[in-house]
Design a protein around this motif. Structure first.
Motif, short mmCIF file in Angstrom:
data_model
loop_
_atom_site.label_atom_id
_atom_site.label_comp_id
_atom_site.label_asym_id
_atom_site.label_seq_id
_atom_site.Cartn_x
_atom_site.Cartn_y
_atom_site.Cartn_z
N ILE A 60 0.84 -1.21 0.00
CA ILE A 60 0.00 0.00 0.00
C ILE A 60 0.87 1.25 0.00
O ILE A 60 0.61 2.21 -0.74
N ALA B 257 2.22 1.64 -3.48
CA ALA B 257 1.21 2.02 -4.49
C ALA B 257 0.75 3.46 -4.29
O ALA B 257 0.67 4.24 -5.25
N VAL B 258 0.44 3.82 -3.05
CA VAL B 258 -0.09 5.17 -2.82
C VAL B 258 0.99 6.22 -3.08
O VAL B 258 0.72 7.26 -3.68
N ALA C 40 1.34 6.63 -6.72
CA ALA C 40 0.20 7.36 -7.28
C ALA C 40 0.35 8.86 -7.03
O ALA C 40 0.08 9.68 -7.92
N LEU D 42 -7.85 5.13 -2.20
CA LEU D 42 -7.49 3.80 -1.71
C LEU D 42 -8.71 3.16 -1.09
O LEU D 42 -9.32 3.75 -0.19
N VAL E 213 -6.28 2.81 -6.07
CA VAL E 213 -5.57 1.64 -5.54
C VAL E 213 -6.60 0.75 -4.86
O VAL E 213 -7.24 1.17 -3.90
N ASP F 65 -7.56 -2.58 -2.66
CA ASP F 65 -7.09 -3.61 -1.75
C ASP F 65 -8.00 -4.84 -1.94
O ASP F 65 -9.21 -4.75 -1.72
N PHE G 210 -3.53 0.60 -9.50
CA PHE G 210 -2.73 -0.30 -8.67
C PHE G 210 -3.71 -1.20 -7.91
O PHE G 210 -4.87 -0.83 -7.69
N LEU H 224 1.44 -6.96 -5.41
CA LEU H 224 1.20 -5.59 -5.89
C LEU H 224 1.02 -5.65 -7.40
O LEU H 224 1.89 -6.14 -8.12
#
Lengths: 397, 397
Positions: A100, A103-104, A107, A158, A187, A189, A206, A225
């Motif tokens: 995470i 990815a964040v 981004a 997210l 993103v 999850d 993502f 990921l």
């Protein structure tokens, strides 16, 4: 619905033979596969091989000859079909929290003019905690609750597809489209989706997820990921370790990102944990996910029907709107769950008042659901949970 | 020095019985324990227990009953004596690269007025890559090479005690003191120290290291992060996952750091990889580190003496200035190493011209050193490495 009808449904279940692939304790209905999946029968030998034959026999040569070095990508490619991704789009390793963060942060760097991160306060907390850590490190970012449904000036959204507490399922296509329309990246999850239903990440930017729930890869198994190919050339991995370098064994002083998703590899993979993940994927290769979802809907619906009005349903009533778990509310949820576990029905409790039951279609059958519901009704009807021994609380459940 | 004298030294070695604790292939002198340590004999059973008895038998209950949840701290406490730390000062998990990111970012936040990170360009590259990733994310930081030896306006100094290429050893006390005198914090990378010599981190601010080299915890075993108690109340973990939260199972929406070093835990530990680390530590509990270092000095010195002028020494000649490895330079180092490995002497090659030999005193003896040196001298003297089959290069060595 009676028990004989459930036995007939199990006999006709196209997934019925998969139960033999798992080690399950006698006398237990294990409805916690949404937290830690059961042990696949083949895993012990696969892990033994990695320890004794590969490490013991090949020593450092295992990095090449046993394929350890390539695991994040080879295993990523094996995970890809489970989330609707293609080869070269998924890297495995580390943990969901770390993925995470990767990815964040990537981004945010792809949307440099924006200063808002949309995150879901009702999400599993670590997702939001990682965002808070990143925002605190960078400074100048607003973290906005997803519940506001405002994406207009957001850099990134997210969100979990399936809520860990209630099993409520967000509509990925429409939320992804809304985020993109607002100029934000998204993103996803997938911790509570992957292995429980068909997932299609192809529109996402993502996606992250764990492999120790429905995928059955073991406690602390590597996360994954996904990075959409449209970002491969420009997305940056701020955890820029040597395994994401274009030439890790050139030992150059400066970081040069690898082509493709490999740039999101960080460092040395946890090889023993990967071995169990590989064994789990050997099972998944033969599983039709549409059948998994169909059975999941049938099992969760059956459980809800059987429990009826005895408990307040916390999950969506429409199966289209939920994942593969059923949650109920009860003010004394913790002792209720303890009493249930003592009678062989394993669910779990999430504060403040949620009883969770996960249904892993590969090893849970209709008769299991029937028996679990009857036991739950007995515990509630006779108020067995009021016994003194169930009053204490564990630190970790 | 002849072979009989080496046999006598092995017979008198106080550590001689530890060799039986390891599985080593027949006919191999394994001098790559500085890259991947050998397999302890007890590890296979320990990992089997975790897979079959704990995961298979306890399922999700293993998080409590098998101690998985607490592993980052309980194992951290077992690692602590190996680096001169006390209980509650070390957290295990993730990878060295990730621990570096945590330590350096925490140090920067403890020195908010400073904008220089000192990092060693000759260090193992991932250390420097992680610093580059962090500096790139934050912006406004200068990354200065340690070779300049200027700490005056630095926020943090990141350095390995023992160089991965040459085995050269930095003086931890004097460099730590110099960094502190300049107002900087210091992060020590102990990957090539821990398990090879006595280490004392008590003056350091942070320290990181891996456990798969001299500690023999297996490929991709968990790393560790030491945080000096003076920073426990104020240091921030930017990878603020739920396992570092004050109450992980309260599932609060906001992050509140745990007291003590636990705030540097991130998320779900890689339990199978931890099992192998626990088995390795069962061995280390009985090992006197002063004897390890004394034998390490004797072995490396013997190897240097036996090789003599046949190769250019890349390691420091004074044993006080080196770790437990010996490196030589050779313009055709790669084929030389290939020829050597074909004859049962396993070292490794690091570009552009370094032949590395690591000496793990628990399972390498004086006779091993003698035999390795004789084989190396034969390969060099007869120019066996010029054979065609040694000319190709592997991608990963």
């Amino acid at each position: 619905m009676d028990r004989d009808r459930c036995l007939a449904l199990d006999a006709a279940d196209p997934l019925r033979d998969f139960k033999d692939e798992f080690v399950l304790p006698e006398g237990v209905v294990y409805l916690v596969g949404n937290s830690l999946g059961a042990l696949p029968r083949r895993t012990a030998e696969r892990v033994r091989r990695t320890v004794e034959d590969e490490w013991g026999g090949q020593l450092v040569g295992g990095w090449n000859h046993a394929g350890w070095y390539a695991q994040p990508l080879t295993v990523g490619d094996r995970l890809a079909p489970l989330i609707g991704a293609g080869p070269g789009q998924v890297v495995a390793g580390n943990t969901t929290s770390i993925a995470i963060f990767q990815a964040v942060s990537a981004a945010l760097r792809l949307r440099p003019g924006r200063r808002v991160i949309v995150s879901d306060l009702s999400n599993f907390p670590t997702d939001h905690y990682m965002v808070q850590g990143l925002a605190g490190l960078l400074g100048g970012y607003e973290v906005r609750d997803f519940a506001e449904r405002r994406f207009d000036d957001a850099a990134v959204v997210l969100l979990s597809e399936v809520d860990y507490r209630t099993g409520a399922r967000h509509d990925m296509p429409s939320i992804t489209a809304a985020a993109h329309e607002a100029g934000a990246l998204i993103v996803w999850d997938l911790c509570h989706s992957v292995g429980a239903m068909e997932v299609d990440v192809s529109a996402a930017d993502f996606a992250v997820g764990c492999t120790y729930k429905y995928l059955n890869a073991g406690p602390g198994a590597p996360a994954f990921l996904y990075v959409n190919p449209r970002h491969h050339a420009t997305a940056e991995n701020v955890l820029s370790g040597w395994h994401g370098h274009a030439e890790p064994f050139a030992f150059e002083p400066g970081y040069r990102p690898a082509e493709g998703v490999r740039r999101f590899a960080v460092s040395t993979p946890h090889v023993l944990s990967f071995a169990a993940l590989e064994a789990a994927l050997d099972v998944w290769e033969r599983v039709p996910m549409a059948q998994v979802r169909a059975k999941s809907v049938a099992l969760t619906s059956l459980f809800i029907d059987l429990v009826g009005d005895a408990l307040e349903l916390a999950s969506p009533a429409d199966p289209a709107d939920r994942g593969s778990q059923v949650s109920f509310r009860h003010p004394d949820g913790y002792p209720v769950m303890r009493a249930l576990i003592d009678r062989g029905v394993h669910g779990d409790f999430r504060a403040p008042d949620i009883l969770r039951f996960g249904f892993a279609p590969l090893y849970i059958g209709y008769t299991d659901v029937y028996d679990a519901a009857q036991t739950l009704l007995e515990v509630l009807g006779k108020e067995l949970w009021r016994e003194e021994r169930y009053a204490t609380r564990l630190a970790v459940t």
